[in-house]
Design a protein around this motif. Structure first.
Motif, mmCIF file in Angstrom:
data_model
loop_
_atom_site.group_PDB
_atom_site.id
_atom_site.type_symbol
_atom_site.label_atom_id
_atom_site.label_comp_id
_atom_site.label_asym_id
_atom_site.label_seq_id
_atom_site.Cartn_x
_atom_site.Cartn_y
_atom_site.Cartn_z
ATOM 1 N N ASP A 13 32.892 16.346 -13.602
ATOM 2 C CA ASP A 13 33.626 15.871 -12.428
ATOM 3 C C ASP A 13 32.704 15.397 -11.308
ATOM 4 O OD1 ASP A 13 32.633 18.297 -11.551
ATOM 5 O OD2 ASP A 13 34.581 19.163 -11.039
ATOM 6 N N GLN A 14 31.399 15.495 -11.499
ATOM 7 C CA GLN A 14 30.442 15.010 -10.506
ATOM 8 C C GLN A 14 29.894 13.621 -10.855
ATOM 9 O OE1 GLN A 14 27.857 18.512 -10.731
ATOM 10 N NE2 GLN A 14 28.512 19.064 -8.671
ATOM 11 N N VAL A 15 30.386 13.056 -11.929
ATOM 12 C CA VAL A 15 29.936 11.746 -12.391
ATOM 13 C C VAL A 15 30.985 10.709 -12.023
ATOM 14 C CG1 VAL A 15 29.282 10.372 -14.393
ATOM 15 C CG2 VAL A 15 28.631 12.776 -14.274
ATOM 16 N N THR A 16 30.561 9.645 -11.344
ATOM 17 C CA THR A 16 31.471 8.587 -10.908
ATOM 18 C C THR A 16 31.388 7.398 -11.860
ATOM 19 O OG1 THR A 16 29.926 7.352 -9.519
ATOM 20 C CG2 THR A 16 30.929 9.331 -8.552
ATOM 21 N N LEU A 18 30.313 4.541 -11.408
ATOM 22 C CA LEU A 18 29.048 3.825 -11.255
ATOM 23 C C LEU A 18 28.013 4.295 -12.267
ATOM 24 C CD1 LEU A 18 27.275 1.835 -9.628
ATOM 25 C CD2 LEU A 18 26.722 3.736 -8.091
ATOM 26 N N TYR A 19 28.025 5.579 -12.593
ATOM 27 C CA TYR A 19 27.066 6.123 -13.549
ATOM 28 C C TYR A 19 27.219 5.450 -14.909
ATOM 29 C CZ TYR A 19 24.491 9.577 -16.314
ATOM 30 O OH TYR A 19 23.611 10.191 -17.162
ATOM 31 N N ALA A 20 28.439 5.407 -15.415
ATOM 32 C CA ALA A 20 28.682 4.793 -16.719
ATOM 33 C C ALA A 20 28.351 3.301 -16.698
ATOM 34 C CB ALA A 20 30.136 5.004 -17.127
ATOM 35 N N LYS A 21 28.599 2.657 -15.572
ATOM 36 C CA LYS A 21 28.350 1.220 -15.466
ATOM 37 C C LYS A 21 26.870 0.886 -15.569
ATOM 38 C CE LYS A 21 29.210 -2.673 -12.312
ATOM 39 N NZ LYS A 21 29.795 -3.074 -11.002
ATOM 40 N N GLN A 22 26.011 1.745 -15.030
ATOM 41 C CA GLN A 22 24.582 1.431 -14.961
ATOM 42 C C GLN A 22 23.721 2.175 -15.974
ATOM 43 O OE1 GLN A 22 23.518 0.282 -10.444
ATOM 44 N NE2 GLN A 22 23.742 2.467 -10.758
ATOM 45 N N ALA A 23 24.216 3.269 -16.540
ATOM 46 C CA ALA A 23 23.359 4.157 -17.327
ATOM 47 C C ALA A 23 22.708 3.468 -18.512
ATOM 48 C CB ALA A 23 24.157 5.372 -17.799
ATOM 49 N N GLY A 24 23.354 2.438 -19.050
ATOM 50 C CA GLY A 24 22.771 1.727 -20.179
ATOM 51 C C GLY A 24 21.467 1.036 -19.854
ATOM 52 N N SER A 60 23.757 5.468 -5.488
ATOM 53 C CA SER A 60 22.729 4.701 -6.191
ATOM 54 C C SER A 60 22.909 4.722 -7.700
ATOM 55 C CB SER A 60 21.333 5.208 -5.814
ATOM 56 O OG SER A 60 21.237 6.607 -6.025
ATOM 57 N N ILE A 61 23.173 5.908 -8.286
ATOM 58 C CA ILE A 61 23.393 5.934 -9.734
ATOM 59 C C ILE A 61 24.694 6.627 -10.127
ATOM 60 C CG2 ILE A 61 20.949 5.773 -10.288
ATOM 61 C CD1 ILE A 61 21.058 8.779 -11.032
ATOM 62 N N GLY A 62 25.457 7.120 -9.160
ATOM 63 C CA GLY A 62 26.778 7.625 -9.478
ATOM 64 C C GLY A 62 26.843 9.069 -9.920
ATOM 65 N N VAL A 63 25.936 9.918 -9.449
ATOM 66 C CA VAL A 63 26.016 11.353 -9.690
ATOM 67 C C VAL A 63 26.056 12.042 -8.333
ATOM 68 C CG1 VAL A 63 24.967 13.381 -10.722
ATOM 69 C CG2 VAL A 63 24.747 11.167 -11.853
ATOM 70 N N ASP A 64 27.132 12.788 -8.087
ATOM 71 C CA ASP A 64 27.356 13.423 -6.791
ATOM 72 C C ASP A 64 27.355 14.935 -6.991
ATOM 73 O OD1 ASP A 64 27.853 13.761 -4.134
ATOM 74 O OD2 ASP A 64 29.986 13.228 -4.237
ATOM 75 N N GLY A 65 26.169 15.509 -7.114
ATOM 76 C CA GLY A 65 26.025 16.912 -7.444
ATOM 77 C C GLY A 65 25.942 17.819 -6.243
ATOM 78 N N ASN A 66 25.793 19.134 -6.517
ATOM 79 C CA ASN A 66 25.612 20.098 -5.435
ATOM 80 C C ASN A 66 24.829 21.299 -5.941
ATOM 81 O OD1 ASN A 66 27.500 22.242 -6.385
ATOM 82 N ND2 ASN A 66 29.037 20.653 -6.030
ATOM 83 N N ASP A 67 24.309 22.074 -5.006
ATOM 84 C CA ASP A 67 23.434 23.188 -5.340
ATOM 85 C C ASP A 67 24.191 24.371 -5.944
ATOM 86 O OD1 ASP A 67 21.226 21.781 -4.351
ATOM 87 O OD2 ASP A 67 21.632 22.475 -2.309
#
Length: 286
Positions: A13-16, A18-24, A60-67
């Motif tokens: 649920d922290q992956v947007t 945008l991540y899938a669009k650019q990860a390749g 920037s790469i579509g991962v919105d994480g937290n500590d």
């Protein structure tokens, strides 16, 4: 002892999008599909310890994480993981989050990506971060090098600014991830001259010609036998077995040529590198 010094953690649920669009663009072979705590525990089965951290790189790469995710993974697998906090100096509560991560969640260092957050290492917003880390004997791992994210300003990935910060904060231990690729020469010369600066080889083996040149250059600048270079994967961008084999077999591409070899001692030093002995003044008990 095999220590992976660079492992990313995030829940689905922290992956947007945008991540899938650019990860390749990151790697032709593709990335591991998940990076949650249980996945990391399975992937790190052959690793004695792994340093893990979340990513605050939503734009920037579509991962919105937290500590909290990092701390929960450490609590679930305390014999396997050591957690670092994620820092985004654009956030107005950056220092509050950092203090919470260290003093409440008991994380042991910090990860920062200047290129991903669009914030130079020389930005004044980072000064309280540096001061806090230096005061509390906490290392700073930095993404150094390029990236595939379109919104990431490439110039902030270059290693030369590390030299400036290392002089300003001589007791701050700093680690340049990915050997600053493709600016690895800048990374190597900074690590050689600054006693508080280190580097690591995560996510390099799948560009074997570049990786070979990085290690030969490091030998020529005599940093390969001085506990300056550490081993890691950058999971999910690379896995443990392929990262080990990529380092062990680095010379295969130059067999039958007069080109210099990466010494067996260099390979052994990196594979047996132990950040817990060097990234904290006095070491870190794990």
């Amino acid at each position: 002892m095999l220590v992976d010094c660079h492992v990313n953690i995030y829940n689905d649920d922290q992956v947007t999008p945008l991540y899938a669009k650019q990860a390749g663009l990151a790697r032709a072979a593709g990335l591991a599909p998940k990076a949650d705590a249980d996945t990391l525990a399975r992937e790190m089965a052959d690793v004695d310890k792994a340093i893990i951290f979340s990513l605050r790189y939503a734009d920037s790469i579509g991962v919105d994480g937290n500590d909290e995710v990092t701390a929960a993974a450490v609590a679930k697998y305390p014999d396997k993981f050591v957690g670092f906090a994620a820092v985004d100096p654009r956030m107005p509560n950056c220092m509050d989050l950092l203090v919470h991560a260290i003093e409440d969640l008991k994380l042991k260092g910090v990860k920062f990506g200047p290129i991903y957050n669009g914030v130079s290492l020389l930005d004044p917003r980072l000064e309280p971060v540096y001061e806090y880390l230096q005061k509390n004997n906490l290392p700073l791992t930095m993404h150094m090098g390029t990236t595939y994210g379109r919104n990431a300003p490439v110039n902030y990935g270059r290693p030369l600014d590390v030299d400036t910060i290392a002089l300003r904060y001589p007791d701050l231990k700093m680690i340049m991830a990915h050997m600053g690729h493709p600016w690895y020469e800048e990374c190597i010369v900074v690590a050689r001259k600054q006693p508080n600066v280190y580097c690591e080889v995560s996510a390099l083996h799948y560009r074997p010609w570049q990786f070979y040149n990085i290690l030969v250059c490091a030998q020529e600048y005599t940093i390969t036998d001085r506990n300056k270079i550490f081993w890691g994967t950058d999971f999910p961008f690379a896995r443990v077995a392929e990262s080990v084999e990529g380092l062990k077999n680095i010379n295969s591409q130059v067999e039958g040529t007069p080109l210099p070899r990466v010494a067996d001692t260099t390979i052994d030093y990196i594979l047996n590198s132990n950040p817990f002995e060097h990234w904290w003044h006095g070491g870190l008990a794990v």
